[in-house]
Design a protein around this motif. Structure first.
Motif, mmCIF file in Angstrom:
data_model
loop_
_atom_site.group_PDB
_atom_site.id
_atom_site.type_symbol
_atom_site.label_atom_id
_atom_site.label_comp_id
_atom_site.label_asym_id
_atom_site.label_seq_id
_atom_site.Cartn_x
_atom_site.Cartn_y
_atom_site.Cartn_z
ATOM 1 N N TYR A 194 0.813 -1.220 0.000
ATOM 2 C CA TYR A 194 0.000 0.000 0.000
ATOM 3 C C TYR A 194 0.845 1.268 0.000
ATOM 4 C CZ TYR A 194 -3.507 -3.382 1.640
ATOM 5 O OH TYR A 194 -4.330 -4.463 1.770
ATOM 6 N N LYS A 195 1.862 1.306 0.862
ATOM 7 C CA LYS A 195 2.623 2.534 1.099
ATOM 8 C C LYS A 195 3.263 3.113 -0.164
ATOM 9 C CE LYS A 195 6.567 4.251 3.798
ATOM 10 N NZ LYS A 195 7.516 3.912 4.878
ATOM 11 N N PRO A 196 4.006 2.336 -0.960
ATOM 12 C CA PRO A 196 4.624 2.917 -2.165
ATOM 13 C C PRO A 196 3.620 3.480 -3.165
ATOM 14 C CG PRO A 196 5.600 0.785 -1.646
ATOM 15 C CD PRO A 196 4.399 0.919 -0.790
ATOM 16 N N VAL A 197 2.467 2.821 -3.286
ATOM 17 C CA VAL A 197 1.443 3.294 -4.227
ATOM 18 C C VAL A 197 0.865 4.627 -3.759
ATOM 19 C CG1 VAL A 197 -0.788 2.769 -5.289
ATOM 20 C CG2 VAL A 197 0.898 0.954 -4.984
ATOM 21 N N ILE A 198 0.590 4.736 -2.455
ATOM 22 C CA ILE A 198 0.061 5.991 -1.908
ATOM 23 C C ILE A 198 1.081 7.112 -2.040
ATOM 24 C CG2 ILE A 198 -0.742 7.143 0.204
ATOM 25 C CD1 ILE A 198 -1.879 4.432 1.097
ATOM 26 N N ILE A 199 2.338 6.812 -1.712
ATOM 27 C CA ILE A 199 3.410 7.811 -1.821
ATOM 28 C C ILE A 199 3.564 8.306 -3.260
ATOM 29 C CG2 ILE A 199 5.938 8.025 -1.792
ATOM 30 C CD1 ILE A 199 5.938 6.480 0.821
ATOM 31 N N THR A 200 3.519 7.381 -4.204
ATOM 32 C CA THR A 200 3.614 7.753 -5.624
ATOM 33 C C THR A 200 2.461 8.673 -6.014
ATOM 34 O OG1 THR A 200 4.674 5.639 -6.149
ATOM 35 C CG2 THR A 200 3.707 6.862 -7.983
ATOM 36 N N GLY A 201 1.248 8.321 -5.609
ATOM 37 C CA GLY A 201 0.083 9.143 -5.915
ATOM 38 C C GLY A 201 0.195 10.539 -5.339
ATOM 39 N N LEU A 202 0.673 10.654 -4.088
ATOM 40 C CA LEU A 202 0.784 11.960 -3.435
ATOM 41 C C LEU A 202 1.825 12.851 -4.124
ATOM 42 C CD1 LEU A 202 0.596 10.839 0.305
ATOM 43 C CD2 LEU A 202 -1.046 12.316 -0.870
ATOM 44 N N ILE A 203 2.937 12.267 -4.536
ATOM 45 C CA ILE A 203 3.974 13.037 -5.225
ATOM 46 C C ILE A 203 3.465 13.558 -6.569
ATOM 47 C CG2 ILE A 203 6.151 12.773 -6.498
ATOM 48 C CD1 ILE A 203 6.629 13.348 -3.648
ATOM 49 N N ILE A 204 2.783 12.689 -7.320
ATOM 50 C CA ILE A 204 2.248 13.102 -8.632
ATOM 51 C C ILE A 204 1.219 14.220 -8.462
ATOM 52 C CG2 ILE A 204 0.963 12.363 -10.675
ATOM 53 C CD1 ILE A 204 2.158 9.565 -10.255
ATOM 54 N N VAL A 205 0.343 14.089 -7.454
ATOM 55 C CA VAL A 205 -0.653 15.130 -7.191
ATOM 56 C C VAL A 205 0.029 16.446 -6.851
ATOM 57 C CG1 VAL A 205 -2.395 15.888 -5.515
ATOM 58 C CG2 VAL A 205 -2.564 13.630 -6.513
ATOM 59 N N ALA A 206 1.017 16.399 -5.961
ATOM 60 C CA ALA A 206 1.706 17.616 -5.524
ATOM 61 C C ALA A 206 2.365 18.329 -6.710
ATOM 62 C CB ALA A 206 2.754 17.276 -4.461
ATOM 63 N N ILE A 207 3.029 17.583 -7.570
ATOM 64 C CA ILE A 207 3.697 18.180 -8.737
ATOM 65 C C ILE A 207 2.670 18.742 -9.721
ATOM 66 C CG2 ILE A 207 5.137 17.690 -10.757
ATOM 67 C CD1 ILE A 207 6.572 15.563 -9.023
ATOM 68 N N SER A 208 1.614 17.970 -9.977
ATOM 69 C CA SER A 208 0.579 18.411 -10.923
ATOM 70 C C SER A 208 -0.078 19.706 -10.474
ATOM 71 C CB SER A 208 -0.481 17.314 -11.089
ATOM 72 O OG SER A 208 0.078 16.126 -11.586
ATOM 73 N N LEU A 230 -1.521 30.872 -5.107
ATOM 74 C CA LEU A 230 -1.717 30.542 -3.693
ATOM 75 C C LEU A 230 -2.560 29.290 -3.432
ATOM 76 C CD1 LEU A 230 -0.865 31.425 -0.908
ATOM 77 C CD2 LEU A 230 -2.826 32.984 -0.832
ATOM 78 N N PRO A 231 -3.764 29.131 -4.041
ATOM 79 C CA PRO A 231 -4.544 27.925 -3.767
ATOM 80 C C PRO A 231 -3.835 26.643 -4.186
ATOM 81 C CG PRO A 231 -5.792 29.457 -5.149
ATOM 82 C CD PRO A 231 -4.435 30.028 -4.978
ATOM 83 N N PHE A 232 -3.127 26.716 -5.307
ATOM 84 C CA PHE A 232 -2.424 25.532 -5.815
ATOM 85 C C PHE A 232 -1.229 25.175 -4.934
ATOM 86 C CE2 PHE A 232 -4.482 27.617 -9.429
ATOM 87 C CZ PHE A 232 -5.226 26.573 -9.940
ATOM 88 N N VAL A 233 -0.531 26.208 -4.453
ATOM 89 C CA VAL A 233 0.612 25.971 -3.569
ATOM 90 C C VAL A 233 0.143 25.330 -2.259
ATOM 91 C CG1 VAL A 233 2.393 27.095 -2.175
ATOM 92 C CG2 VAL A 233 2.036 27.801 -4.552
ATOM 93 N N ILE A 234 -0.942 25.853 -1.689
ATOM 94 C CA ILE A 234 -1.462 25.304 -0.431
ATOM 95 C C ILE A 234 -1.883 23.854 -0.613
ATOM 96 C CG2 ILE A 234 -3.349 25.449 1.243
ATOM 97 C CD1 ILE A 234 -3.236 28.496 0.896
ATOM 98 N N ALA A 235 -2.600 23.562 -1.714
ATOM 99 C CA ALA A 235 -3.046 22.182 -1.978
ATOM 100 C C ALA A 235 -1.848 21.260 -2.187
ATOM 101 C CB ALA A 235 -3.959 22.158 -3.198
ATOM 102 N N SER A 236 -0.838 21.755 -2.884
ATOM 103 C CA SER A 236 0.363 20.956 -3.132
ATOM 104 C C SER A 236 1.120 20.685 -1.836
ATOM 105 C CB SER A 236 1.271 21.686 -4.134
ATOM 106 O OG SER A 236 2.407 20.916 -4.430
ATOM 107 N N VAL A 237 1.246 21.716 -0.993
ATOM 108 C CA VAL A 237 1.927 21.551 0.304
ATOM 109 C C VAL A 237 1.170 20.565 1.185
ATOM 110 C CG1 VAL A 237 2.535 22.747 2.448
ATOM 111 C CG2 VAL A 237 3.075 23.792 0.238
ATOM 112 N N ALA A 238 -0.167 20.610 1.149
ATOM 113 C CA ALA A 238 -0.971 19.661 1.920
ATOM 114 C C ALA A 238 -0.683 18.228 1.488
ATOM 115 C CB ALA A 238 -2.460 19.973 1.755
ATOM 116 N N SER A 239 -0.532 18.014 0.172
ATOM 117 C CA SER A 239 -0.196 16.684 -0.337
ATOM 118 C C SER A 239 1.196 16.253 0.122
ATOM 119 C CB SER A 239 -0.258 16.670 -1.869
ATOM 120 O OG SER A 239 -1.557 16.978 -2.328
ATOM 121 N N LEU A 240 2.132 17.198 0.146
ATOM 122 C CA LEU A 240 3.494 16.884 0.584
ATOM 123 C C LEU A 240 3.536 16.567 2.081
ATOM 124 C CD1 LEU A 240 5.554 19.545 -1.412
ATOM 125 C CD2 LEU A 240 5.507 17.067 -1.788
ATOM 126 N N ILE A 241 2.705 17.249 2.870
ATOM 127 C CA ILE A 241 2.627 16.946 4.307
ATOM 128 C C ILE A 241 2.115 15.523 4.515
ATOM 129 C CG2 ILE A 241 1.415 17.497 6.456
ATOM 130 C CD1 ILE A 241 1.517 20.456 5.553
#
Length: 341
Positions: free
Chosen positions: A19-33, A108-119
């Motif tokens: 589970y963990k690697p798949v979730i981590i991959t998804g979060l990184i892709i979301v944050a970058i996008s 600003l909204p995109f940065v906040i959403a991206s930072v939330a994904s990185l957290i």
């Protein structure tokens, strides 16, 4: 579309890597996008980015849902998944509110959403990886069609709450502002009070309904919710000229219906063996995506044809369909149990 495209291929990486690697991959892709959205403000670029977000979003939620469902005991499954639904609902509620930040800065909204994904990604780094149980492997030996057919046979009704929630959420956020403008409803009232009540009303009852489903059974709750949701939405067609009454009905409906997605997943886990649960979750994700696309299309068509009350009739018809389907499923289930015993 992104959710649907990735769904047939999502089981294998979870089985192989956990589970963990798949979730981590998804979060990184979301944050970058998310960080790329304000850089290229062009339709086709945003279309591609939204599709990528849909793909990565499904990686995250599929793995999370399976992880919670398979590690929760049946007695606490509704409670555990309702906490997941609570977080899901908070995201739906807070996300659209960040559009106000565009007045300060486009990024600003995109940065906040991206930072939330990185957290979330940082927290995931400290989690111990787990894999689906060995009987998941047994299911993988069946061909895809056979697995889908088996899930439909055992738990077709448990898949419908995902579709209904997607239909409901997309109809309200996609169609209702358009409907309000055409019907002369104050758009500030809609955006600041009515639509937020859909999310925040569901947060109040998410956990209580999850606990209640553990105690009295998810089948009863999933019949109760669409029945009273139907009454609430149908009544809104007569309450449109009274903002306070309309808001009250909205809050009641959202308190009832905001838990459907998480309860549907929990009910699915009750009905199918562990080896078919990943397949069932894939099907739920696909139906959620189809509901999200169908809701605005049906609602928009009815607004053009019927006009006044169209959005309420659209959602009411969907809830009536779910209620009838639930009754039919319970009759089938009782016949099957009677024949078995």
């Amino acid at each position: 579309m992104g959710i649907i495209l990735i769904s047939p291929f999502i089981e294998k990486p979870v089985r192989k890597h956990g589970y963990k690697p798949v979730i981590i991959t998804g979060l990184i892709i979301v944050a970058i996008s998310l960080m790329l959205f304000p850089i290229w403000q062009a339709f086709w670029v945003w279309f591609a980015l939204r599709m990528v977000v849909g793909i990565s979003d499904n990686l995250i939620h599929f793995s999370t849902q399976i992880w919670i469902s398979t590690t929760s005991s049946p007695e606490k499954r509704g409670r555990q998944l309702s906490l997941y639904g609570l977080a899901f609902g908070m995201g739906f509620g807070l996300g659209p509110m960040m559009t106000k930040l565009l007045e300060i800065n486009d990024y600003l909204p995109f940065v906040i959403a991206s930072v939330a994904s990185l957290i979330a990604w940082i927290f995931m780094l400290f989690m111990k990886n787990e894999w689906p149980s060995s009987d998941f492997e047994t299911a993988s030996q069946l061909n895809t069609f056979a697995r889908y057919k088996q899930v439909l046979k055992l738990a077709w009704f448990a898949l419908l709450p995902g579709f209904c929630y997607g239909f409901l959420e997309a109809s309200l956020h996609g169609n209702y502002p358009v409907y309000a403008l055409r019907m002369g409803i104050d758009i500030q009232f809609v955006t600041l009070l009515l639509l937020p009540s859909f999310v925040f009303g569901s947060l109040i009852t998410q956990l209580p309904l999850g606990i209640l489903s553990d105690k009295i059974g998810r089948s009863k709750i999933l019949l109760f919710l669409p029945a009273f949701g139907f009454i609430a939405f149908f009544s809104m067609s007569f309450a449109e000229q009274n903002p306070a009454f309309l808001l009250g009905l909205f809050i009641i409906a959202c308190m009832l219906l905001g838990s459907m997605f998480s309860l549907g997943i929990a009910y699915l886990a009750d009905l199918v063996p562990a080896n078919l649960l990943p397949t069932g979750n894939v099907m739920t994700a696909v139906l959620f995506a189809l509901g999200s696309m169908t809701g605005p299309l049906v609602g928009g068509f009815l607004i053009e044809i019927i006009g006044e009350g169209a959005i309420y009739y659209s959602i009411s018809a969907m809830l009536a369909f779910m209620l009838i389907a639930g009754i039919i499923f319970q009759i089938q289930l009782r016949k099957t149990q009677s024949a078995f015993f």
